[in-house]
Design a protein around this motif. Sequence first.
Motif, PDB file in Angstrom:
ATOM      1  N   LYS A  12      38.374  44.547  42.745  1.00 53.41           N
ATOM      2  CA  LYS A  12      37.424  44.679  41.643  1.00 53.41           C
ATOM      3  C   LYS A  12      36.059  44.081  42.017  1.00 53.41           C
ATOM      4  CE  LYS A  12      37.715  44.136  36.667  1.00 53.41           C
ATOM      5  NZ  LYS A  12      38.375  43.472  35.568  1.00 53.41           N
ATOM      6  N   ALA A  13      36.065  42.940  42.683  1.00 49.58           N
ATOM      7  CA  ALA A  13      34.817  42.301  43.101  1.00 49.58           C
ATOM      8  C   ALA A  13      34.071  43.175  44.105  1.00 49.58           C
ATOM      9  CB  ALA A  13      35.108  40.925  43.700  1.00 49.58           C
ATOM     10  N   THR A  16      32.345  45.980  42.464  1.00 46.28           N
ATOM     11  CA  THR A  16      31.149  45.517  41.766  1.00 46.28           C
ATOM     12  C   THR A  16      29.927  45.529  42.686  1.00 46.28           C
ATOM     13  OG1 THR A  16      32.474  44.148  40.292  1.00 46.28           O
ATOM     14  CG2 THR A  16      30.148  43.584  40.486  1.00 46.28           C
ATOM     15  N   LYS A  57      37.740  36.561  34.597  1.00 41.34           N
ATOM     16  CA  LYS A  57      36.355  36.963  34.840  1.00 41.34           C
ATOM     17  C   LYS A  57      35.598  35.902  35.639  1.00 41.34           C
ATOM     18  CE  LYS A  57      33.073  39.929  34.288  1.00 41.34           C
ATOM     19  NZ  LYS A  57      33.101  41.173  35.053  1.00 41.34           N
ATOM     20  N   GLU A  60      36.420  36.404  39.276  1.00 42.08           N
ATOM     21  CA  GLU A  60      35.747  37.612  39.766  1.00 42.08           C
ATOM     22  C   GLU A  60      34.257  37.343  39.979  1.00 42.08           C
ATOM     23  OE1 GLU A  60      34.655  42.136  38.337  1.00 42.08           O
ATOM     24  OE2 GLU A  60      36.193  41.039  37.243  1.00 42.08           O
ATOM     25  N   THR A  61      33.623  36.665  39.044  1.00 46.71           N
ATOM     26  CA  THR A  61      32.201  36.344  39.159  1.00 46.71           C
ATOM     27  C   THR A  61      31.942  35.464  40.371  1.00 46.71           C
ATOM     28  OG1 THR A  61      31.891  36.552  36.777  1.00 46.71           O
ATOM     29  CG2 THR A  61      30.242  35.268  37.972  1.00 46.71           C
ATOM     30  N   VAL A  64      32.187  37.688  43.505  1.00 46.00           N
ATOM     31  CA  VAL A  64      31.008  38.562  43.597  1.00 46.00           C
ATOM     32  C   VAL A  64      29.800  37.748  44.060  1.00 46.00           C
ATOM     33  CG1 VAL A  64      29.352  39.911  42.236  1.00 46.00           C
ATOM     34  CG2 VAL A  64      31.806  40.289  41.950  1.00 46.00           C
TER      35      VAL A  64
END
Length: 82
Positions: A12-13, A16, A57, A60-61, A64
């Motif tokens: 997912k990252a 992004t 989240k 994930e942040t 990223v």
Amino acid sequence: ASAKITKNILFKAFLTVFNDIIEKCLTTHGNLKTDNLVAYMQPLKDLPFDDYTGTNKATETKIVNDIKNALRATLDLAGDVF
């Protein structure tokens, strides 16, 4: 250690930042040749992917941001990156 891209949070990252990676390669090299993509993403091999835990989240942040920071470190910081 090999990155565990099969972890959903890592996948997912990467999704992004995928468009940013493609755009930067096109801007810098004018193409998406494998060699250019690999060279641009080379700094990512040093990220501690096995150390990322959690599926929220915030995790994930963090991933990223770490990816973007690693990629910025290889560029001429005079230009706008992300």
